[in-house]
Write an enzyme that holds these catalytic residues in place. Structure first.
Site, PDB file in Angstrom:
ATOM      1  N   ASP A   1      -1.206  46.239   4.434  1.00 37.80           N
ATOM      2  CA  ASP A   1      -1.693  46.072   3.062  1.00 37.80           C
ATOM      3  C   ASP A   1      -0.974  44.990   2.261  1.00 37.80           C
ATOM      4  OD1 ASP A   1      -3.850  47.840   2.930  1.00 37.80           O
ATOM      5  OD2 ASP A   1      -2.494  49.550   2.831  1.00 37.80           O
TER       6      ASP A   1
ATOM      7  N   ASP B   1     -10.964  47.381   5.987  1.00 36.58           N
ATOM      8  CA  ASP B   1     -10.232  46.903   4.805  1.00 36.58           C
ATOM      9  C   ASP B   1      -9.290  45.734   5.134  1.00 36.58           C
ATOM     10  OD1 ASP B   1     -10.767  49.662   5.171  1.00 36.58           O
ATOM     11  OD2 ASP B   1      -9.660  50.233   3.386  1.00 36.58           O
TER      12      ASP B   1
HETATM   13  N1  GLY Z   1      -7.748  50.087   1.471  1.00 44.57           N
HETATM   14  C1  GLY Z   1      -7.913  51.436   1.173  1.00 44.57           C
HETATM   15  C2  GLY Z   1      -9.132  51.751   0.419  1.00 44.57           C
HETATM   16  O1  GLY Z   1     -10.038  50.936   0.283  1.00 44.57           O
HETATM   17  O2  GLY Z   1      -9.224  52.885  -0.044  1.00 44.57           O
END
Ligand code: GLY
Length: 382
Positions: free
Chosen positions: A103, A163
């Protein structure tokens, strides 16, 4: 849940929306002054069960509030926002060394990335490059992808989530800043493998694809945050749309443009997409129309569509983004000084975990402001 649906796009008054965003964010800054920030809490994430919830810098959402402050500075050029943006960005500096999550793109690019774009501060540049180095350590040559999560080792060996496409922007930027193509190559490999393994024939995507890190082969495809393994989780589709649009911008490779266009086709041909273009949290939830919306997915879609609209002629992506933005502005915005001082209502974070359902989310606000800024470019051109 009382949300209005309308297909009518009114012209969004960007100045008015930013004035509101400034006022609401000023209330947020006031709230943060008195919030309990023990345990290293630095950034607001949501307002749930009547409580403002903050996260520490390790949380995947820690960069969005600094990013919101940068967007306010971007629009207003007001030193007040510059100071706040610098202050909240500084709080997550240590994450540049974090090798335990994919992330970093969200955390560092939304904060330091915007900060560098707007100030050219060399210290920000260094953080971006170090973060790209840290993220690169999670790349597996055999599978050709970056590992997303380290948790749930009993469930997944080498999980990659859709994601993760969003984190590639940090890598592209690091190559631009250093001339070191290794970041770029990792990003391209990840985008290519994701295109092969994450998408179904209708261009909807799985949430989680698990790889065998020894052989590079796919072991299983399922979900964590969606309705079911075979469903299309709304925010996941939005991440894919945004991610491949960005990959086309960064590489000029036509296949990414086609991929983004096909994802858009899936979204806008989906019979469950409401007339106001604010999706339910998962396109396959059988409870639709009695299911929660996900405003965060809509905001991400709007921002991506403005960019996508510039890469081909004869499309209606800008018109769709205009509809989304108008509806977010007119029907999904919180009255001032409510909603825990977040801007937008009605997002869904993690429905299967019964967490963050029909709440504000900081990333919905971030991508909403980004979409407003992008829409302004069209207005200026006109
Ligand atoms: N990246 C985590 C979400 O979109 O909840």
């Amino acid at each position: 849940m009382a949300v209005k649906t309308t297909a009518v796009a009114q012209k969004v008054d960007v100045a008015k929306q930013f004035k509101y965003a400034e006022e609401q964010t000023s209330y947020m800054l006031d709230a943060l002054k008195t919030a309990d920030t023990s345990n290293g809490l630095v950034s607001p994430r949501t307002f749930e069960d009547g409580k403002l919830k903050l996260v520490n810098s390790k949380d995947w959402t820690s960069g969005f509030f600094p990013g919101i402050l940068w967007y306010l500075y971007d629009y207003t050029h007001d030193e007040k926002w510059l100071k706040q943006a610098q202050l909240f960005t500084a709080k997550i500096t240590n994450e540049q060394y974090n090798k335990t999550t994919h992330d970093l793109g969200f955390m560092i690019y939304c904060s330091f990335g915007n900060g560098y774009r707007l100030t050219k501060d060399e210290r920000y540049k260094k953080v971006i490059i170090q973060a790209a180095r840290s993220l690169s350590t999670r790349f597996n040559e055999k599978a050709g992808v970056i590992r997303s999560w380290d948790h749930n080792k009993d469930k997944w060996k080498y999980p990659v989530i859709i994601d993760n496409m969003m984190n590639l922007e940090l890598l592209f930027k690091a190559t631009e800043l250093t001339g070191d193509s290794s970041f770029y190559k990792i990003a391209v490999s990840h985008a290519d493998q994701t295109m092969i393994n994450h998408f179904r024939p209708d261009y909807s995507s799985y949430h989680v694809v698990d790889y065998d890190p020894e052989t590079g082969k796919v072991i299983q495809k399922n979900t964590a945050q969606g309705y079911s393994a075979e469903s299309a989780w709304a925010r996941g589709q939005a991440w894919g749309l945004y991610g491949y649009t960005m990959c086309y911008r960064e590489t000029g490779d036509k296949k990414y443009l086609v991929q983004a266009q096909n994802i858009a086709k899936f979204i806008f041909n989906n019979p469950t997409l409401p007339k106001d273009l604010i999706p339910y949290w998962d396109y396959n939830d059988p409870a639709i129309p009695n299911a929660p919306r996900d405003v965060s997915a809509a905001a991400i879609m709007a921002s991506a569509l403005y960019e996508l609209s510039t890469y081909s002629t004869g499309n209606d992506y800008k018109e769709k983004a205009d509809v989304i933005l108008a509806n977010l502005s007119n029907h999904y915005k919180a009255p001032l000084n409510t909603n825990g001082e977040f801007i937008l209502l009605h997002s869904t974070g993690h429905k299967p975990a019964k967490s963050e359902i029909d709440v504000p989310l900081t990333y919905a606000d971030y991508y909403y402001l980004e979409a407003l800024l992008r829409s302004r470019k069209f207005a200026n051109a006109e």
